[in-house]
Write a protein that holds these residues in place. Structure first.
Motif, PDB file in Angstrom:
ATOM      1  N   VAL A  80     -10.249   3.025  10.537  1.00  0.00           N
ATOM      2  CA  VAL A  80      -8.950   2.357  10.467  1.00  0.00           C
ATOM      3  C   VAL A  80      -9.079   0.860  10.741  1.00  0.00           C
ATOM      4  CG1 VAL A  80      -6.790   2.103  11.745  1.00  0.00           C
ATOM      5  CG2 VAL A  80      -7.483   4.347  10.912  1.00  0.00           C
ATOM      6  N   ARG A 115       0.851  -1.189   0.000  1.00  0.00           N
ATOM      7  CA  ARG A 115       0.000   0.000   0.000  1.00  0.00           C
ATOM      8  C   ARG A 115       0.883   1.234   0.000  1.00  0.00           C
ATOM      9  NH1 ARG A 115      -2.000   0.268   6.335  1.00  0.00           N
ATOM     10  NH2 ARG A 115       0.080  -0.009   7.205  1.00  0.00           N
ATOM     11  N   ARG A 134      -4.079   7.817  10.675  1.00  0.00           N
ATOM     12  CA  ARG A 134      -4.810   7.799   9.405  1.00  0.00           C
ATOM     13  C   ARG A 134      -4.908   6.413   8.784  1.00  0.00           C
ATOM     14  NH1 ARG A 134      -1.451  12.439   6.429  1.00  0.00           N
ATOM     15  NH2 ARG A 134       0.209  11.343   7.593  1.00  0.00           N
ATOM     16  N   PHE A 135      -4.165   5.449   9.306  1.00  0.00           N
ATOM     17  CA  PHE A 135      -4.165   4.116   8.713  1.00  0.00           C
ATOM     18  C   PHE A 135      -3.850   3.076   9.772  1.00  0.00           C
ATOM     19  CE2 PHE A 135       0.028   6.009   8.147  1.00  0.00           C
ATOM     20  CZ  PHE A 135       0.864   5.058   8.693  1.00  0.00           C
ATOM     21  N   SER A 167     -10.468  -1.265   8.028  1.00  0.00           N
ATOM     22  CA  SER A 167      -9.638  -1.383   6.825  1.00  0.00           C
ATOM     23  C   SER A 167      -8.775  -2.632   6.851  1.00  0.00           C
ATOM     24  CB  SER A 167      -8.735  -0.150   6.692  1.00  0.00           C
ATOM     25  OG  SER A 167      -7.687  -0.168   7.668  1.00  0.00           O
ATOM     26  N   LEU A 219       1.557   4.796   1.641  1.00  0.00           N
ATOM     27  CA  LEU A 219       1.277   5.579   2.834  1.00  0.00           C
ATOM     28  C   LEU A 219       1.455   7.063   2.526  1.00  0.00           C
ATOM     29  CD1 LEU A 219       3.092   3.480   5.593  1.00  0.00           C
ATOM     30  CD2 LEU A 219       0.687   3.414   4.922  1.00  0.00           C
TER      31      LEU A 219
END
Length: 402
Positions: free
Chosen positions: A357, A36, A48-49, A360, A38
């Protein structure tokens, strides 16, 4: 409001699968996380993740990792695509974090344990809390944010999915460690004495002494406990007419009263004031005064009707409530915390970011599914408990402060 009924509405006990009861179960190869992109400015506590943490421990070290919670053993680790070798790892051994490798331990990582100067995003330590006592994954995250909103120092947090030797261990709370780097960021200087209180002892009599706290780097750097002994002597023996003045000289009293107010407001029954647990004391080099630092705030509002004015265990808190001027200042801080610092809207927004988050997560694994179901069920209930706690406190406080 029947807050107590809400608390027990969603509790799930994790069963250990029969094939996961021996360390050999985790001797597989590391499972790769999906690639992924970032954000270019991401950092170790980015909210944020979902952070990806993959840990690889050699088979010959698994027994030590299982049973020795004091000494670190080497491991290789990949955090968000950053690979580090010979990182020091050990289980977090407190009552709430203690576990077995077949279940879900909490972890303490020290990046420079075996490789001098090795860092991850500038950090030499990082904590991975297993959230065994917080299925909502929200308590520490929201509590430390309230501390910061109140102008106090608190560790940063994020959330991670952790894999050990190819086995998915589930969701963790990533937490900043109180090391010199963190203290320098919080106070401008990280070289002061840092004390950790263990359950359940005070730094002052009758339930403790400075000798019972853990002074970091005491032997390595020749540190002494004279500073904490001065504070303990004041708490134990200062007469009422000079107590406030004497405390102001060696303790950031405003910060301590705010911290005390936050503990009782959040029904943090397992903190310093009420249970002599989960606290640090830092002696700031800048002004020579102590500040209290929070930790272990994973069991919040599970006693949603806890009396904020109950007799505390801490001798310092007892003396505050016995002293008219200090008690008035404490009540003013509690009023400020409840009516100005505590924002349902801000907490909801931060919690919703956590929700995004966690959902996800890239894996359809049995443990992930179970923890995700727990989280989804517990999430609205925990926010309701927080809101209900604030409403209860509003009713207990005078309309315009003490």
């Amino acid at each position: 409001m029947a807050l107590l009924s809400v608390l027990g509405a969603c509790t799930r006990v994790h069963e250990t699968p029969p094939d996961a009861r021996r360390p050999e179960h985790i001797q597989g190869a590391a499972a790769p996380f999906p690639h992924r992109e970032l954000p270019h400015d991401w950092h170790a506590f980015d909210t944020r993740f979902l952070h990806y943490v993959s840990i690889q421990v050699a088979p010959e070290h698994l027994d030590a990792l299982e049973h020795d919670h004091e000494q670190r053993i080497p491991c290789d680790i990949t955090l968000n695509g950053v690979s580090l070798h010979n990182v020091g790892i050990r289980q977090k051994g407190s009552l709430g974090s203690g576990s077995t490798l077949a279940d879900k331990p909490g972890w303490s990582l020290k990046f420079d344990e075996f490789v001098k100067g090795q860092r991850y995003q500038g950090l030499d330590k990082l904590l991975l809390n297993n959230a065994h006592q917080d299925r909502s994954l929200l308590n520490e995250h929201l509590a430390y944010e309230l501390y910061r909103r109140a102008g106090l120092a608190a560790p940063r947090t994020a959330h991670a999915l952790v894999v050990l030797n190819g086995r998915i261990y589930g969701f963790y709370v990533v937490r900043e460690a109180y090391d010199k780097r963190a203290l320098r960021g919080m106070f401008g200087n990280g070289n002061g004495n840092l004390y950790e209180g263990s359950c359940c002892v005070d730094f002052a009599a009758p339930l403790g002494s400075p000798a019972l706290l853990d002074l970091k780097d005491e032997q390595e750097e020749g540190r002494t406990r004279e500073d904490l002994q001065v504070l303990a002597d004041i708490v134990e023996t200062a007469p009422d007419d000079t107590l406030e003045q004497q405390l102001e000289a060696v303790l950031d009293v405003d910060a301590w009263l705010t911290s005390y107010a936050l503990e009782v407001a959040l029904a943090h029954w397992d903190g310093y004031a009420l249970n002599l647990n989960n606290y640090y004391l830092y002696h700031r080099p800048g002004d020579g005064r102590f500040v209290f630092l929070p930790q272990g705030m994973d069991q919040l509002v599970d006693q949603p009707e806890l009396d904020p004015f109950q007799v505390p265990q801490s001798r310092l808190a007892q003396r505050v409530l016995e002293h008219p001027s200090l008690k008035a200042r404490f009540l003013a801080r509690l009023h400020t915390v409840v009516r100005e610092v505590w924002s349902d809207e801000a907490m909801q927004a931060r919690a919703e970011a956590v929700h995004t988050v966690i959902e996800s997560v890239p894996y359809d694994d049995a443990r992930v599914r179970e923890e995700l179901e727990d989280f989804q069920a517990r999430f609205p209930l925990q926010l309701e408990l927080f809101r209900g706690r604030r409403i209860l406190l509003e009713g207990l406080l005078p309309p315009s402060g003490p």
